[in-house]
Write a protein that holds these residues in place. Sequence first.
Motif, short mmCIF file in Angstrom:
data_model
loop_
_atom_site.label_atom_id
_atom_site.label_comp_id
_atom_site.label_asym_id
_atom_site.label_seq_id
_atom_site.Cartn_x
_atom_site.Cartn_y
_atom_site.Cartn_z
N ALA A 1 0.89 -1.06 -0.07
CA ALA A 1 0.00 0.02 -0.13
C ALA A 1 0.85 1.36 -0.03
CB ALA A 1 -0.80 -0.01 1.25
N TYR A 2 0.42 2.35 -0.37
CA TYR A 2 1.20 3.34 -0.60
C TYR A 2 2.14 4.06 0.57
CZ TYR A 2 -1.55 5.87 3.19
OH TYR A 2 -2.05 6.29 4.51
N ASP A 3 1.61 3.30 1.94
CA ASP A 3 2.61 3.90 3.01
C ASP A 3 3.29 2.55 3.57
OD1 ASP A 3 0.47 2.15 3.85
OD2 ASP A 3 0.08 3.55 5.65
N GLY A 4 3.39 1.61 2.59
CA GLY A 4 4.30 0.30 3.06
C GLY A 4 3.40 -0.85 3.48
N ARG A 5 2.39 -0.54 3.84
CA ARG A 5 1.46 -1.76 4.49
C ARG A 5 1.34 -2.98 3.67
NH1 ARG A 5 -3.32 -0.26 4.95
NH2 ARG A 5 -3.24 1.87 4.00
N ILE A 6 0.93 -4.15 4.23
CA ILE A 6 0.94 -5.18 3.40
C ILE A 6 -0.38 -5.42 2.87
CG2 ILE A 6 0.77 -7.78 3.56
CD1 ILE A 6 2.72 -7.79 5.72
N LYS A 7 -0.34 -5.35 1.39
CA LYS A 7 -1.49 -5.65 0.69
C LYS A 7 -1.37 -6.39 -0.78
CE LYS A 7 -4.87 -3.30 2.69
NZ LYS A 7 -6.26 -3.66 2.79
N PRO A 8 -1.81 -7.33 -1.09
CA PRO A 8 -3.13 -7.66 -0.43
C PRO A 8 -2.80 -8.65 0.59
CG PRO A 8 -2.50 -9.09 -2.33
CD PRO A 8 -1.62 -8.05 -2.49
N ARG B 1 7.58 -16.69 -1.61
CA ARG B 1 8.79 -16.52 -0.82
C ARG B 1 8.26 -16.69 0.50
NH1 ARG B 1 8.95 -12.25 -4.17
NH2 ARG B 1 7.89 -10.63 -2.71
N PRO B 2 9.29 -17.38 1.22
CA PRO B 2 8.95 -17.58 2.88
C PRO B 2 8.23 -16.67 3.69
CG PRO B 2 11.04 -18.56 2.07
CD PRO B 2 10.53 -17.69 1.23
N GLY B 3 7.20 -16.63 4.31
CA GLY B 3 6.71 -15.68 5.25
C GLY B 3 5.94 -14.60 4.21
N PRO B 4 5.28 -13.83 5.20
CA PRO B 4 4.43 -12.70 4.28
C PRO B 4 5.42 -11.94 3.32
CG PRO B 4 5.09 -11.88 6.48
CD PRO B 4 5.63 -13.28 6.52
N ASP B 5 4.77 -11.43 2.12
CA ASP B 5 5.27 -10.72 1.09
C ASP B 5 4.32 -9.80 0.42
OD1 ASP B 5 3.88 -12.31 -1.02
OD2 ASP B 5 5.42 -14.01 -0.42
N TRP C 1 7.14 -10.84 11.92
CA TRP C 1 7.74 -10.84 10.84
C TRP C 1 7.52 -9.50 10.12
CZ3 TRP C 1 11.61 -13.97 10.09
CH2 TRP C 1 11.41 -15.46 10.79
N VAL C 2 8.55 -8.71 9.59
CA VAL C 2 8.13 -7.35 9.00
C VAL C 2 8.96 -7.20 7.66
CG1 VAL C 2 8.34 -4.85 9.25
CG2 VAL C 2 7.82 -6.31 11.23
N LEU C 3 8.27 -6.81 6.79
CA LEU C 3 8.85 -6.43 5.44
C LEU C 3 9.62 -5.12 5.14
CD1 LEU C 3 5.92 -7.85 3.03
CD2 LEU C 3 8.18 -9.02 3.42
N SER C 4 10.52 -5.24 4.30
CA SER C 4 11.29 -3.65 3.86
C SER C 4 9.97 -2.92 2.99
CB SER C 4 12.62 -4.08 3.28
OG SER C 4 13.07 -2.80 2.64
N SER C 5 10.03 -1.86 3.25
CA SER C 5 9.12 -1.19 2.62
C SER C 5 9.70 0.06 1.71
CB SER C 5 7.84 -0.52 3.53
OG SER C 5 8.33 0.39 4.49
N TYR C 6 11.14 -0.14 2.01
CA TYR C 6 11.94 0.93 1.24
C TYR C 6 11.53 0.80 -0.33
CZ TYR C 6 15.93 3.47 -0.34
OH TYR C 6 16.63 4.68 -0.85
N PRO C 7 11.24 2.04 -1.15
CA PRO C 7 11.04 2.09 -2.48
C PRO C 7 11.98 1.83 -3.16
CG PRO C 7 11.19 4.42 -1.53
CD PRO C 7 11.26 3.53 -0.28
#
Length: 474
Positions: free
Chosen positions: A279-286, A341-345, A430-436
């Motif tokens: 999402a626009y702010d780095g949140r997990i979607k979908p 990929r393993p874990g959320p993405d 588990w946290v993803l990198s949201s760096y653009p």
Amino acid sequence: MRRVAPGSPQTVRISVRQKDAFLTWAQQALPALKVKTVPAAGAAILQVENVTAAQLQQLSASPYVNFVDVPNRRAHDERQLNQSDLSVNKITTAHSRFPQLGGQGLTISIKEDSFDPTDIDFKGRVVSSNLFKQAASPHATAIATLVGGAGNSAPSGRGVAWQARLATSSYDNLLPDDGAILTQAGVSVQNHSYGVAAIENYYGLESQAYDQQSRQYPNLLHVFSSGNVGTQTSTEGRYAGIPKVANLTGQFKTSKNTLSVGATDEAGQVAPLSSRGPAYDGRIKPELVAFGAGGTSESAALVSGIGALVQQSYQLQNGGALPSAALVKAVLLNSADDTGRPGPDFDSGFGQVDAVGAVQTVQAKRYFLGSTAAAGLRTFPVTVPAGQQELKVTLAWADPEASPTTPQALINDLDLVLVHVASGRRWQPWVLSSYPHADSLTLLPKRRADHLNNVEQVSIAVPEAGSTSFRCAD
């Protein structure tokens, strides 16, 4: 701040701080403006018609205007449907193992064009409405069949919640339907298998309105298709120019308290056409994916039906009371099968939806309900049986609606930590990198505090048997 471009006269939506004060100001500063209220949107959202570029600048600068946004756009179906296979997401298995669960007593709304109320697969279960059109939409009829067809015509006509009532709604209005009317009709799930023509990855007035409604009507679950433009590149926002990411087809899909669903093939691999996050702010979607041979329309419909089965499972244990949408969301994400990929993405969210796993989670009462005050701490005990291959805990909450002018949508920042009682060892979510940057967005998740999402998940492979607890802190 606004999301509309100056040009020829146009119609816009605006959110205002004080309606009466704004109307007084507009009468003096812009007397030629034509201002209308937006039905079911509350007093804070107005529609302004035939706005010139100069008037748009004045509106944006008004001290009484919070945000200027686009009006209703023409919505479209998220691709035509092919034959679906209910075995992929273990729906057929759920029907076999839990024959008492068919969505009885629940109502699912299909928001798009009207489906065919005379279809034999819906016989005796259609909520009457003046929105039904003489020429029914084949797409809407197919979606309604996937959600709740009874299979009267043929086995292929059987859907997920095959005994639920079915209601229609119109996507001519992209704001939420009137929550009181939905509640009066008994609607507990609303399916949205549509998008708009352009990529819209920002938090606007529609996103805000859906989050607000989710707080006002906490048992109402909204399920959106993520979109079918997964190969396209956004031209706006933080992720502009990065190929094949951040391409949701509608700002309403970036809302926090709803579910957006992507599509996979039969092998569980995310389809190239399936729209991705973040999402626009780095949140997990979908947040989820499901099999969709013809696109994310099918995927959303299946998740809507499974959501209703989860609601019914909870009702049977709790005297007919409905679970909160946040609990249903947590159950669906926690029971999902990891894919890609393993874990959320940002392609598959928390995984491929599993109908059997979701129902079993509720039937075994593997969930906790609770709340915490500001700076509060809640601890929930878990006993891990011997031989367990994985321990997974998911926290989800209904977060207050954000302002479209803020760079980040999260308001209440809860933090989930899993603690092994004997050793004191701790695991963060588990946290993803949201760096653009394209490389950053495909990195595997790391364990750390999550300050973006209102869903957090911790998992441990081959956990030690015995007492464990998880803690939720503000």
